[in-house]
Scaffold this motif. Structure first.
Motif, PDB file in Angstrom:
ATOM      1  N   ARG A   1     -64.447 -66.800 -30.007  1.00  0.00           N
ATOM      2  CA  ARG A   1     -63.777 -65.662 -29.586  1.00  0.00           C
ATOM      3  C   ARG A   1     -64.482 -64.589 -28.702  1.00  0.00           C
TER       4      ARG A   1
ATOM      5  N   TYR B   1     -60.968 -57.320 -29.199  1.00  0.00           N
ATOM      6  CA  TYR B   1     -61.464 -57.040 -27.763  1.00  0.00           C
ATOM      7  C   TYR B   1     -60.767 -57.523 -26.761  1.00  0.00           C
ATOM      8  N   LYS B   2     -60.449 -56.433 -25.897  1.00  0.00           N
ATOM      9  CA  LYS B   2     -59.375 -56.785 -24.685  1.00  0.00           C
ATOM     10  C   LYS B   2     -58.182 -57.691 -25.335  1.00  0.00           C
TER      11      LYS B   2
ATOM     12  N   ASN C   1     -65.073 -63.815 -20.039  1.00  0.00           N
ATOM     13  CA  ASN C   1     -63.847 -63.946 -19.406  1.00  0.00           C
ATOM     14  C   ASN C   1     -63.203 -65.404 -19.407  1.00  0.00           C
TER      15      ASN C   1
ATOM     16  N   LYS D   1     -64.252 -63.307 -24.494  1.00  0.00           N
ATOM     17  CA  LYS D   1     -63.995 -61.936 -24.141  1.00  0.00           C
ATOM     18  C   LYS D   1     -65.321 -61.489 -23.254  1.00  0.00           C
TER      19      LYS D   1
ATOM     20  N   ARG E   1     -56.613 -69.877 -28.150  1.00  0.00           N
ATOM     21  CA  ARG E   1     -57.538 -69.071 -28.998  1.00  0.00           C
ATOM     22  C   ARG E   1     -57.922 -69.633 -30.381  1.00  0.00           C
TER      23      ARG E   1
ATOM     24  N   ASP F   1     -61.848 -51.041 -24.542  1.00  0.00           N
ATOM     25  CA  ASP F   1     -62.106 -52.626 -24.485  1.00  0.00           C
ATOM     26  C   ASP F   1     -62.094 -53.115 -26.084  1.00  0.00           C
TER      27      ASP F   1
END
Ligand code: ATP
Ligand code: MG
Length: 419
Positions: free
Chosen positions: A393, A338-339, A400, A397, A205, A306
């Protein structure tokens, strides 16, 4: 008749028929062209001899009957060849043979002929389209700030140094200081900008060159005003992608749910408590670790969230420019996750000159290094706040993606400086 140009990504010869797929500009899916030897003998001959990767143009129109599920069928003639590859392509652009991430990164500039790779790039552009649209409609002015700077805002550890004639300079980690200075004249600004950060470790990430959507707004009552802007922006972006990039989302097999505001808010101290209840060892004075961030994502998912804010970060964990609460312990800094992944940080800033100088000292920095910035606070800077939203980023999300490197064409990480 239209003139259409692109590259052959697939070729099939069956009996007296040649079928080619062309990756072109208008659609994400390829153009599908069928040439019958009996009907177009000249084109059939030509096509038969062409290899995958050939750049060509043709004249044609959309077929009345669309039978192919792979692309858009066109009836074509007048094929003009513009370039043929010198050797077979190192990757399969038709998408039949998947490549390892390393190979994808190395050859992404040709792999983008593949509809799936192209869909990711198109959605990236769509996110920026949506962000600009939302911000413009809400009175934010697009600005540009320098990327060669004399001081960093996010601490020395991740600064890239460079020689600027007889001075030491750095690549900008964020437009933080400059967007705040512009608040001296323009109440609402935003910048879409690269961040340069010398993150030493390879993670899924972090990039060393990434892009952010940076916003700053003046005359705020508290960080709540800033959180409103951020949640409305993120909801606008996601809903925009949902309605305008249906074809791309389907190709990528992404089911994107509509997003509603307001987002859930939890205080940092509450988040720590929730994590401790789950048996996690967490610090109440430092930023949450990757593992804790992920775990919190699971806890929040179970509750049906989420997207959620973590608010009131402790002063010991933040940059010097965040406004401290009266208690001295907490600040008006928040993250948006976020998730289970931080996608943005923001908050209300300290706008009072003397408090700001004190804050710089308390963080062990030298106010003299920030003179150019502090100067701006002498001429009537109102209460203000803003955020930095990480583009890659957010893409991770929304789509996916399991690795941030999938979200950017030319990757800059610990081991990649080319291509
Ligand atoms: P992290 O703690 O996850 O390393 P950060 O808190 O250092 O991120 P910020 O300074 O808050 O990052 O930057 C604002 C946003 O920019 C982050 O929330 C993230 O979305 C994005 N961002 C920051 N650094 C990177 C990076 N190295 N690679 C990719 N995105 C980044
Ligand atoms: Mg952050």
């Amino acid at each position: 008749m239209e003139r259409i140009c692109g590259w052959i990504i697939r070729k099939k010869l069956v009996g007296r028929v040649a079928i080619i797929e062309i990756s072109g500009d208008r659609y994400t899916k390829p153009y599908v062209l069928v040439f019958k030897k009996d009907r177009n003998p000249e084109e059939y001959e030509l096509i038969q001899g062409l290899s995958i990767g050939t750049a060509l143009c043709f004249e044609g129109e959309k077929a009345r009957e669309q039978k192919s599920r792979r692309g858009i069928e066109y009836v074509a003639d007048k094929v003009e060849v513009y370039a043929e590859p010198l050797k077979p392509l190192p990757v399969d652009t038709s998408g039949k043979v998947p490549a390892l991430l390393d190979t994808r990164i190395r050859y992404r500039y040709i792999l983008l002929r593949n509809p799936l790779e192209k869909a990711i790039l198109k959605i990236r552009a769509g996110i920026l389209e949506a962000a600009r649209e939302y911000l413009r409609k809400n009175g934010f002015l697009e600005i540009h700030t320098p990327k060669i700077v004399a001081a960093g805002a996010e601490g020395g550890a991740t600064l890239f140094q460079l020689q600027y004639f007889e001075h030491r300079a750095y690549l900008s980690q964020s437009p933080q200081l400059y967007k705040q200075m512009l608040i001296a004249s323009i109440p609402r600004v935003y910048e879409i900008t690269p961040y340069f950060r010398a993150e030493k470790f390879n993670t899924i990430r972090h990039l060393n060159e990434s892009w952010g959507i940076d916003v700053e707004q003046a005359f705020v009552k508290s960080e709540e005003d800033v959180m409103n802007t951020l949640e409305e922006l993120v909801a606008y972006i996601i809903n925009y992608v949902r309605t305008n990039y249906e074809e791309e989302l389907e190709l990528l097999n992404v089911e994107l749910k509509p997003v509603h505001t307001p987002f859930k808010r939890i205080k940092f101290a509450e988040a720590i408590e929730m994590l401790e209840t789950e048996g996690m060892k967490v610090s109440s004075t430092e930023d949450v670790t990757d593992a804790a961030e992920k775990k919190l994502g699971e806890i929040m998912a179970e509750k049906g969230y989420d997207l959620y804010f973590i608010t009131k970060f402790p002063w010991s964990s933040t940059g010097f420019y965040y406004m401290r609460e009266e208690d001295g312990i907490y600040t008006r800094k928040f993250d948006l996750d976020y998730k289970g992944l931080e996608i943005a940080s923001g908050g209300q800033r300290e706008h009072r000159y003397y408090k700001l100088v004190e804050a710089i000292r308390e963080k062990g920095l030298d106010p003299r290094d920030f003179e150019f910035y502090l100067e701006a606070f002498k001429y009537g800077i109102p209460p203000h706040g803003g955020f930095g939203l990480g583009l890659e980023r957010l893409m991770m999300k929304i789509l996916n993606l399991s690795n941030i490197r999938e979200a950017i064409v030319f990757v800059r990480d610990r081991t990649r400086l080319v291509p």
